[in-house]
Write a protein that holds these residues in place. Structure first.
Motif, PDB file in Angstrom:
ATOM      1  N   LEU A  53       0.830  -1.202   0.000  1.00 19.43           N
ATOM      2  CA  LEU A  53       0.000   0.000   0.000  1.00 19.43           C
ATOM      3  C   LEU A  53       0.869   1.259   0.000  1.00 19.43           C
ATOM      4  N   LYS A  57       0.124   4.131  -2.702  1.00 23.64           N
ATOM      5  CA  LYS A  57      -0.283   5.460  -2.250  1.00 23.64           C
ATOM      6  C   LYS A  57       0.885   6.437  -2.143  1.00 23.64           C
ATOM      7  N   LYS A 106     -21.389   5.302  -2.267  1.00 25.08           N
ATOM      8  CA  LYS A 106     -20.225   5.076  -1.405  1.00 25.08           C
ATOM      9  C   LYS A 106     -18.948   5.086  -2.238  1.00 25.08           C
ATOM     10  N   VAL A 107     -17.890   5.555  -1.646  1.00 26.20           N
ATOM     11  CA  VAL A 107     -16.567   5.584  -2.262  1.00 26.20           C
ATOM     12  C   VAL A 107     -15.707   4.546  -1.548  1.00 26.20           C
ATOM     13  N   GLN A 108     -15.053   3.688  -2.319  1.00 28.66           N
ATOM     14  CA  GLN A 108     -14.173   2.668  -1.749  1.00 28.66           C
ATOM     15  C   GLN A 108     -12.734   3.002  -2.098  1.00 28.66           C
ATOM     16  N   LYS A 109     -11.955   3.329  -1.100  1.00 28.16           N
ATOM     17  CA  LYS A 109     -10.514   3.502  -1.262  1.00 28.16           C
ATOM     18  C   LYS A 109      -9.904   2.553  -0.236  1.00 28.16           C
ATOM     19  N   GLU A 110      -9.122   3.084   0.726  1.00 26.52           N
ATOM     20  CA  GLU A 110      -8.739   2.200   1.831  1.00 26.52           C
ATOM     21  C   GLU A 110      -9.992   1.871   2.634  1.00 26.52           C
ATOM     22  N   LEU A 112     -14.432   2.535   3.186  1.00 25.03           N
ATOM     23  CA  LEU A 112     -15.691   2.730   2.492  1.00 25.03           C
ATOM     24  C   LEU A 112     -16.461   3.844   3.184  1.00 25.03           C
ATOM     25  N   ALA A 149      -5.823   0.608   7.419  1.00 25.32           N
ATOM     26  CA  ALA A 149      -6.035   0.925   6.005  1.00 25.32           C
ATOM     27  C   ALA A 149      -5.647  -0.260   5.121  1.00 25.32           C
ATOM     28  N   CYS A 152      -8.137  -3.162   5.502  1.00 18.70           N
ATOM     29  CA  CYS A 152      -9.377  -2.943   4.744  1.00 18.70           C
ATOM     30  C   CYS A 152      -9.126  -3.028   3.239  1.00 18.70           C
ATOM     31  N   TYR A 153      -8.083  -2.361   2.766  1.00 25.28           N
ATOM     32  CA  TYR A 153      -7.781  -2.284   1.338  1.00 25.28           C
ATOM     33  C   TYR A 153      -7.591  -3.672   0.736  1.00 25.28           C
ATOM     34  N   ASP A 160     -15.735  -1.607   7.058  1.00 30.35           N
ATOM     35  CA  ASP A 160     -15.757  -0.410   6.223  1.00 30.35           C
ATOM     36  C   ASP A 160     -14.557   0.488   6.538  1.00 30.35           C
TER      37      ASP A 160
END
Length: 184
Positions: A53, A57, A106-110, A112, A149, A152-153, A160
């Motif tokens: 990650l 990132k 909803k936006v999903q990055k690392e 939600l 992060a 989840c990612y 979430d």
């Protein structure tokens, strides 16, 4: 004689720390908190994923945190799997009403999101309760966005949003100056 028996207590102590997260107060009494204790293999996988990650990132501090996760005796994750909203229409999420927030894509990055701010507060209280219990038990710890992060990612935890807390029972807190005392 059993030398350094305290090193064998980390799994039991980690479960006690997670109990503090579970029993922390929740908004409207609804428990959307997810907890887990990583196995040694999962802990290694999380550290690897944190490094991955970091590349994705371009966040170099994830490399430092990955070393801390590797050095930790245990790692717990505390997350939020929101089942709804508080229905207070408080606006803290940035929307005029809870209904409008729920209708928003909803936006999903690392993580939600957006989520209900009350749910985020529940997560913060649970994480704070866990870190406090760890300190009460004389376990060195550090709350890490980076571990949560990555968890989840890469779907290590079904949540979430999550935070990671590495735990250590060494003679020197490896999370203080971020230098390991472990022998290679």
């Amino acid at each position: 004689m059993k030398l350094n028996p305290e090193l064998e207590s980390i799994e039991t102590l980690a479960k006690i720390v997670l109990t503090a997260a579970r029993t922390a107060p929740k908004g409207k009494g609804i428990d959307d908190i997810v907890t887990c204790l990583l196995s040694p293999e999962e802990k290694t996988e999380l550290a690897f994923r944190m490094e991955e990650l970091s590349e994705i990132k371009d966040l170099k501090f994830l490399l430092r945190d990955a070393r801390n996760v590797r050095d930790a005796d245990a790692v717990i994750l505390i997350g939020l799997k929101a089942s709804g909203v508080s229905s207070l229409d408080c606006g803290a999420c940035g929307f005029e009403t809870c209904k409008k927030m729920l209708e928003h894509e909803k936006v999903q990055k690392e993580f939600l999101g957006p989520q209900c701010m009350i749910k985020y507060l529940d997560l913060g209280i649970a994480v704070g309760s866990a870190a406090t219990k760890a300190k009460d038990l004389c376990i060195d710890n550090r709350i890490m966005y980076s571990a949560g992060a990555a968890a989840c990612y890469f779907e290590i935890i079904d949540a979430d949003v999550a935070m990671g807390i590495p735990l250590s029972v060494t003679g020197k807190n490896v999370f203080f100056d971020r230098k390991s005392t472990r022998k290679a």
